[in-house]
Design an enzyme around this catalytic site. Structure first.
Site, PDB file in Angstrom:
ATOM      1  N   ASP A   8       0.868  -1.444  -0.034  1.00  0.00           N
ATOM      2  CA  ASP A   8       0.123   0.044  -0.001  1.00  0.00           C
ATOM      3  C   ASP A   8       0.828   1.291  -0.037  1.00  0.00           C
ATOM      4  O   ASP A   8       1.431   1.432   1.032  1.00  0.00           O
ATOM      5  CB  ASP A   8      -0.667  -0.031   0.926  1.00  0.00           C
ATOM      6  N   GLU A  39      -4.393   2.002  -3.389  1.00  0.00           N
ATOM      7  CA  GLU A  39      -5.698   2.496  -2.820  1.00  0.00           C
ATOM      8  C   GLU A  39      -5.950   3.641  -1.633  1.00  0.00           C
ATOM      9  O   GLU A  39      -6.929   4.125  -1.576  1.00  0.00           O
ATOM     10  CB  GLU A  39      -6.443   1.245  -2.197  1.00  0.00           C
ATOM     11  N   HIS A  68     -10.679   1.391  -0.243  1.00  0.00           N
ATOM     12  CA  HIS A  68     -10.665   2.738  -0.408  1.00  0.00           C
ATOM     13  C   HIS A  68     -10.810   3.356  -1.639  1.00  0.00           C
ATOM     14  O   HIS A  68     -10.861   4.508  -2.114  1.00  0.00           O
ATOM     15  CB  HIS A  68      -9.416   3.451   0.413  1.00  0.00           C
ATOM     16  N   HIS A 151      -6.518  -8.235  -0.535  1.00  0.00           N
ATOM     17  CA  HIS A 151      -6.342  -7.098   0.370  1.00  0.00           C
ATOM     18  C   HIS A 151      -7.356  -7.320   1.563  1.00  0.00           C
ATOM     19  O   HIS A 151      -8.383  -7.757   1.338  1.00  0.00           O
ATOM     20  CB  HIS A 151      -6.885  -5.993  -0.570  1.00  0.00           C
TER      21      HIS A 151
HETATM   22 FE   FE2 Z   1      -7.458  -1.331   2.496  1.00  0.00          FE
END
Ligand code: FE2
Length: 261
Positions: A8, A39, A68, A151
């Site tokens: 991420d 994200e 997200h 995820h």
């Molecule tokens: Fe997430």
């Protein structure tokens, strides 16, 4: 095939680190395919088309995402026309975008699949296990290199998915929790796995957000969302070497690199 999988990427610190370092990393590790989870790119939530285009231009090949991804209004329109930005494949039918990308890298056919776990996650999506079955069964047999971003919040769900796909995917890597785990390994039938790739962004806060703001929010519900943190930037990722002919992973190694802008 050498595949760089970046966890991420959070807010400006993470974004700048990737923009500044991706070419070096590609050269240093002879990377054929670079994938990152996008994200959290825009201030911690979603991504804008301009940011995505900058990252693609800098040397990212495919982006995965998660819960997200649609937090920015413009993400839905962009994802519908950008096949290299994925959203979880187990979102309901009709959700803009796709959870699967297929392409060719150095003459080898490759698939990247984005799934999302359901344990301690919003109740927005279908069971990822049958969705993974369906997507893998639908792939042409020539697509041997198969990368899955799972995820998810729960370590058990990510480990279960890795075992479930062992021998059917070249790599299953976890994202979402932003804390890199030290359990990278190759499973019995040749799938490379790590429970979480870890965050690329600022480590001076709490999983990428300003620590004072996060603490205030834990203490009182009447607190606005924290801003992203700054400083102490790291790039967290894994490098996976896959045999193109069989799709089996030869090696997985973890990267956790300090980055100074
Ligand atoms: Fe997430």
């Amino acid at each position: 095939m050498k595949i760089l999988l970046i966890g991420d990427v959070v807010a400006r610190p993470g974004r700048v680190a990737v923009l500044e370092r991706i070419q070096d990393l590609r050269e240093q590790h002879a990377v054929d395919l670079a994938v990152m989870n996008a994200e959290n790119v825009a201030g911690g939530f979603s991504i804008t088309p301009q940011m995505a285009e900058e990252l693609f231009s800098a040397g990212i090949d495919v982006m995965t995402s998660g819960n997200h991804i649609f937090d920015k209004r413009e993400a839905a329109g962009y994802i519908a026309r950008q096949p290299r930005l994925l959203r979880p494949a187990n979102y309901p039918e009709g959700t803009p975008g796709s959870g699967l990308w297929t392409g060719e890298v150095g003459g080898a056919r490759v698939a990247v699949i984005n799934l999302m776990g359901r344990v301690y996650m919003p109740p927005t999506h279908d069971n990822p296990f049958p969705v993974a079955d369906r997507l893998l069964a639908g792939l042409d047999e020539e697509v041997r290199v198969r990368i899955v971003d799972m995820h998810a919040e729960a370590t058990s769900e990510k480990i279960a998915m890795a075992w479930y796909l062992d021998g059917r995917a070249s790599a299953v890597v976890g994202t979402h929790t932003h804390v890199q785990t030290a359990d990278e390994r190759i499973l019995a039938r040749g799938t490379a796995f790590i429970t979480d790739l870890g965050m690329t962004g600022s480590y001076s806060g709490c999983i990428g957000m300003d620590k004072e703001g996060v603490i205030a929010r834990f203490k009182s519900p009447a607190t606005p969302r924290a801003e992203h943190s700054k400083g102490d930037v790291r790039i967290c990722a894994a490098l996976v070497d896959v045999d193109d002919a069989t799709g089996r992973a030869r090696e997985i190694s973890r990267l956790s690199l300090p980055h100074e802008s």
